[in-house]
Scaffold this motif. Structure first.
Motif, short mmCIF file in Angstrom:
data_model
loop_
_atom_site.label_atom_id
_atom_site.label_comp_id
_atom_site.label_asym_id
_atom_site.label_seq_id
_atom_site.Cartn_x
_atom_site.Cartn_y
_atom_site.Cartn_z
N VAL A 1 0.85 -1.20 0.00
CA VAL A 1 0.00 0.00 0.00
C VAL A 1 0.88 1.25 0.00
CG1 VAL A 1 -1.64 1.35 1.41
CG2 VAL A 1 -2.01 -1.11 1.05
N ASP A 2 1.92 1.25 0.84
CA ASP A 2 2.83 2.40 0.92
C ASP A 2 3.52 2.68 -0.42
OD1 ASP A 2 2.15 2.65 3.59
OD2 ASP A 2 4.03 1.79 4.34
N ARG A 3 3.79 1.63 -1.18
CA ARG A 3 4.44 1.79 -2.49
C ARG A 3 3.44 2.10 -3.61
NH1 ARG A 3 8.52 -2.97 -3.79
NH2 ARG A 3 8.59 -1.77 -5.72
N GLY A 4 2.16 2.07 -3.29
CA GLY A 4 1.16 2.37 -4.30
C GLY A 4 0.87 1.22 -5.24
N LEU A 5 1.22 0.01 -4.84
CA LEU A 5 0.99 -1.17 -5.68
C LEU A 5 -0.34 -1.84 -5.38
CD1 LEU A 5 4.61 -2.65 -5.46
CD2 LEU A 5 3.62 -1.27 -7.32
N VAL A 6 -0.84 -1.61 -4.17
CA VAL A 6 -2.09 -2.22 -3.71
C VAL A 6 -2.91 -1.14 -3.02
CG1 VAL A 6 -3.05 -3.87 -2.02
CG2 VAL A 6 -1.10 -4.53 -3.44
N SER A 7 -4.23 -1.20 -3.22
CA SER A 7 -5.14 -0.33 -2.46
C SER A 7 -5.92 -1.19 -1.48
CB SER A 7 -6.08 0.42 -3.39
OG SER A 7 -6.97 -0.48 -4.03
N ARG A 8 -6.30 -0.57 -0.38
CA ARG A 8 -7.04 -1.27 0.67
C ARG A 8 -8.27 -0.42 0.97
NH1 ARG A 8 -3.15 -2.36 5.30
NH2 ARG A 8 -2.99 -0.11 5.11
N THR A 9 -9.45 -1.02 0.78
CA THR A 9 -10.69 -0.27 1.01
C THR A 9 -11.62 -1.09 1.90
OG1 THR A 9 -11.63 -1.18 -1.02
CG2 THR A 9 -10.57 0.96 -1.19
N PRO A 10 -12.38 -0.40 2.75
CA PRO A 10 -13.35 -1.13 3.59
C PRO A 10 -14.37 -1.86 2.72
CG PRO A 10 -13.08 1.13 4.34
CD PRO A 10 -12.38 1.03 3.03
N SER A 11 -14.72 -3.04 3.13
CA SER A 11 -15.71 -3.84 2.42
C SER A 11 -17.09 -3.20 2.57
CB SER A 11 -15.73 -5.27 2.99
OG SER A 11 -16.85 -5.97 2.52
N VAL A 12 -17.89 -3.25 1.51
CA VAL A 12 -19.25 -2.72 1.60
C VAL A 12 -20.12 -3.65 2.45
CG1 VAL A 12 -19.16 -1.43 -0.55
CG2 VAL A 12 -19.90 -3.82 -0.58
#
Length: 165
Positions: free
Chosen positions: A95-106
């Motif tokens: 996430v810090d490198r901008g390779l993965v995003s993390r979002t709360p599940s709906v």
């Protein structure tokens, strides 16, 4: 190979002491498989680290994201058999490198879904063919039949472990 005393019976030496049990680790499947897996992971990590500044845990997260649309850190733990802390550190670094995003599940705000970013997908477009080429070089010593048999045998052992556990 050491000789047992001639009058040792049923694993008990002449003095009444049990004979020493020996285990040749080079003939012990769990040891051999673990050693091979460690060597393979070490070599792959060397390649990932030099070319992409990734460790094995980060690579495994990216690899699972390459073909799973619905992925959480908990699922990564299950799929990779890595502990929660290791997966958490890997995800955070990605996430810090901008390779993965993390979002709360709906569906559940306590759970975060993981997704590849454009940069993550671009990195994988270079990394996956190199990993596949490396694997092909490793297994080049096996015939097609030996490779198929190896994968089949591994599958049988995995299913047996599920039955045993």
């Amino acid at each position: 190979m050491p000789q047992e005393p001639a009058d040792a019976v049923d694993g008990v030496a002449e003095a009444g002491l049990p004979t020493r049990q020996e285990l040749d680790l080079n003939q012990f499947l769990p040891y051999r498989l673990n050693r091979l897996a460690d060597r393979i992971s070490d070599e792959l990590e060397r390649m990932y680290a030099q070319r992409y500044e990734l460790n094995v845990a980060q690579w495994r997260v990216l690899a699972w994201l390459s073909h799973c649309d619905d992925l959480t850190a908990k699922k990564v733990c299950t799929y990779t058999n890595m502990d929660k802390a290791r997966v958490s550190r890997a995800v955070q670094a990605l996430v810090d490198r901008g390779l993965v995003s993390r979002t709360p599940s709906v569906r559940d705000q306590r759970v975060h879904e993981l997704h590849l970013t454009g940069d993550g997908a671009e990195l994988l477009s270079r990394l996956i063919p190199q990993a596949q080429d490396w694997e092909a070089e490793l297994v080049a010593t096996l015939s097609v039949g030996e490779y198929r048999d190896l994968l089949n045998a591994m599958g049988k052992l995995e299913r047996q472990l599920e039955r045993m556990g």
